[in-house]
Design a protein around this motif. Structure first.
Motif, short mmCIF file in Angstrom:
data_model
loop_
_atom_site.label_atom_id
_atom_site.label_comp_id
_atom_site.label_asym_id
_atom_site.label_seq_id
_atom_site.Cartn_x
_atom_site.Cartn_y
_atom_site.Cartn_z
N PHE A 1 -37.68 16.37 -41.53
CA PHE A 1 -38.50 15.52 -40.27
C PHE A 1 -39.44 14.34 -41.04
O PHE A 1 -40.44 14.61 -41.59
CB PHE A 1 -39.61 16.62 -39.51
N ASN A 2 -38.96 13.13 -40.76
CA ASN A 2 -39.83 12.06 -41.24
C ASN A 2 -40.19 12.17 -42.79
O ASN A 2 -41.16 12.12 -43.21
CB ASN A 2 -41.09 11.75 -40.44
N GLY A 3 -39.12 12.58 -43.43
CA GLY A 3 -39.27 12.49 -44.77
C GLY A 3 -39.55 14.00 -45.30
O GLY A 3 -39.94 14.11 -46.69
N ILE A 4 -40.16 15.00 -44.54
CA ILE A 4 -40.37 15.88 -45.09
C ILE A 4 -39.44 17.04 -45.13
O ILE A 4 -38.86 17.38 -43.91
CB ILE A 4 -41.73 16.70 -43.97
N ARG A 5 -39.50 17.68 -46.01
CA ARG A 5 -38.13 18.88 -46.42
C ARG A 5 -38.71 20.34 -45.87
O ARG A 5 -39.74 20.46 -46.37
CB ARG A 5 -37.56 18.69 -47.93
N ILE A 6 -38.15 21.02 -44.95
CA ILE A 6 -38.67 22.04 -44.49
C ILE A 6 -37.69 23.20 -44.79
O ILE A 6 -36.53 23.12 -44.42
CB ILE A 6 -39.06 21.87 -43.10
N GLU A 7 -38.31 24.34 -44.95
CA GLU A 7 -37.68 25.57 -45.29
C GLU A 7 -38.25 26.56 -44.36
O GLU A 7 -39.37 26.91 -44.23
CB GLU A 7 -37.55 25.98 -46.87
N ARG B 1 -46.96 25.54 -30.10
CA ARG B 1 -47.06 24.18 -29.70
C ARG B 1 -47.49 23.24 -30.81
O ARG B 1 -47.41 22.15 -30.82
CB ARG B 1 -48.05 24.14 -28.66
N ASN B 2 -48.09 23.86 -32.05
CA ASN B 2 -48.74 23.13 -32.96
C ASN B 2 -47.75 23.30 -34.23
O ASN B 2 -48.39 22.77 -35.36
CB ASN B 2 -50.20 23.71 -33.26
N ILE B 3 -46.82 23.84 -34.02
CA ILE B 3 -45.80 23.76 -35.59
C ILE B 3 -45.70 22.46 -36.06
O ILE B 3 -45.61 22.46 -37.46
CB ILE B 3 -44.47 24.83 -35.19
N LEU B 4 -45.14 21.75 -35.36
CA LEU B 4 -44.89 20.17 -35.72
C LEU B 4 -46.00 19.38 -36.13
O LEU B 4 -46.02 19.07 -37.41
CB LEU B 4 -44.13 19.28 -34.68
N THR B 5 -47.17 19.65 -35.60
CA THR B 5 -48.37 19.00 -36.21
C THR B 5 -48.55 19.62 -37.60
O THR B 5 -49.08 18.78 -38.38
CB THR B 5 -49.40 19.15 -35.15
N ALA B 6 -48.72 20.91 -37.76
CA ALA B 6 -48.73 21.42 -38.79
C ALA B 6 -47.86 20.90 -39.98
O ALA B 6 -48.38 20.81 -41.21
CB ALA B 6 -48.96 23.11 -38.73
N ILE B 7 -46.65 20.90 -39.65
CA ILE B 7 -45.58 20.59 -40.46
C ILE B 7 -46.03 19.08 -41.30
O ILE B 7 -45.79 18.81 -42.19
CB ILE B 7 -44.30 20.27 -39.65
N GLU B 8 -46.42 18.33 -40.39
CA GLU B 8 -46.86 16.83 -40.73
C GLU B 8 -48.23 16.80 -41.68
O GLU B 8 -48.05 16.18 -42.64
CB GLU B 8 -47.08 16.18 -39.36
N GLU B 9 -49.07 17.60 -41.29
CA GLU B 9 -50.19 17.57 -42.05
C GLU B 9 -49.90 18.29 -43.46
O GLU B 9 -50.50 17.73 -44.33
CB GLU B 9 -51.04 18.49 -41.34
#
Length: 239
Positions: A120-126, A227-235
């Motif tokens: 997501f936008n350059g963020i690698r997520i596991e 609802r805040n998962i994506l926001t936390a991922i970005e932060e």
């Protein structure tokens, strides 16, 4: 499960003694009753409670709906293959609640060779998932599944984590009645005092972390609502 047992026992207690004897509804008989899915002692008891007019259909539906509400995620404990649960179910579930996440490919990351699960936008997520089960129980997974209100000791193991291969971890914890989420940066995982790299001999940057009733509150700062998962991922991904 415990609540259902209590309700059925209360209904049996209302039956007259003659009916109990006729239909073998004593505890000793029920404990020894041979079960093959979908026929089990609960089906046996409910059938006889309705057959003796101890409960009517509306009462049965109330018991049933209450059980389903308390165990809405019990079906997840029926997944016995670790890979099917940890990868197939967990990744699909997260993508359903956070559809903005993309499946990684060399289109987004030229160095991608399967190291992580989402982009997501350059963020690698596991993604890592685990289920709350009663500790020191040799019973089947679905039997030792716990509710979020249980006072029993539980084990929840997030394993095969490689902090050097991603930027952010999303943990999914499943109880019979709730699903909880935690978002941590790879650095927060690697430096956590509960993180262990002793899962495999000679491992190269791979480890595991156990959540238990004794330490789960320590991870409260990382817990987020769906609802805040994506926001936390970005932060976390920007750190």
């Amino acid at each position: 499960m415990e609540k259902l047992v209590e309700e059925l026992r209360a209904q049996i207690a209302r039956m007259d003694l003659k009916a109990k004897r006729k239909y073998n509804l004593n505890k000793q008989f029920l404990d020894k009753l041979y079960s093959v899915y979908p026929f089990n002692k609960f089906e046996y008891v409910i059938t006889h409670l309705i057959g003796t007019n101890t409960i009517n259909l509306d009462q049965y539906l109330k018991i049933r709906n209450g059980y389903l509400e308390r165990n809405k995620y019990l079906y997840v404990f029926e997944i016995t293959a670790p890979r099917t649960f940890g990868e197939t179910w967990a990744q699909r579930h997260l993508n359903e609640v956070v559809p903005e996440l993309k499946r990684p490919s060399t289109t987004y990351d030229a160095n991608y060779v399967g190291q992580y699960d989402f982009w997501f936008n350059g963020i690698r997520i596991e993604v890592k998932a685990s289920r709350a089960v009663k500790r020191q129980s040799g019973e089947a997974l679905i039997i030792k599944a716990l509710s979020s209100h249980s006072k029993c000791g539980f084990d929840m193991n997030f394993q095969q984590m490689k902090p050097n291969c991603c930027d952010v971890f999303v943990w999914i914890g499943v109880w019979r009645d709730v699903i909880r989420y935690w978002v941590l940066s790879s650095h927060e995982v690697a430096t956590n005092k509960h993180y262990s790299t002793k899962q495999h001999r000679g491992n190269k940057g791979e480890g595991q972390l156990w959540l238990k009733e004794t330490n789960i509150e320590e991870f409260k700062p990382y817990e987020v609502t769906v609802r805040n998962i994506l926001t936390a991922i970005e932060e976390k991904g920007k750190r």
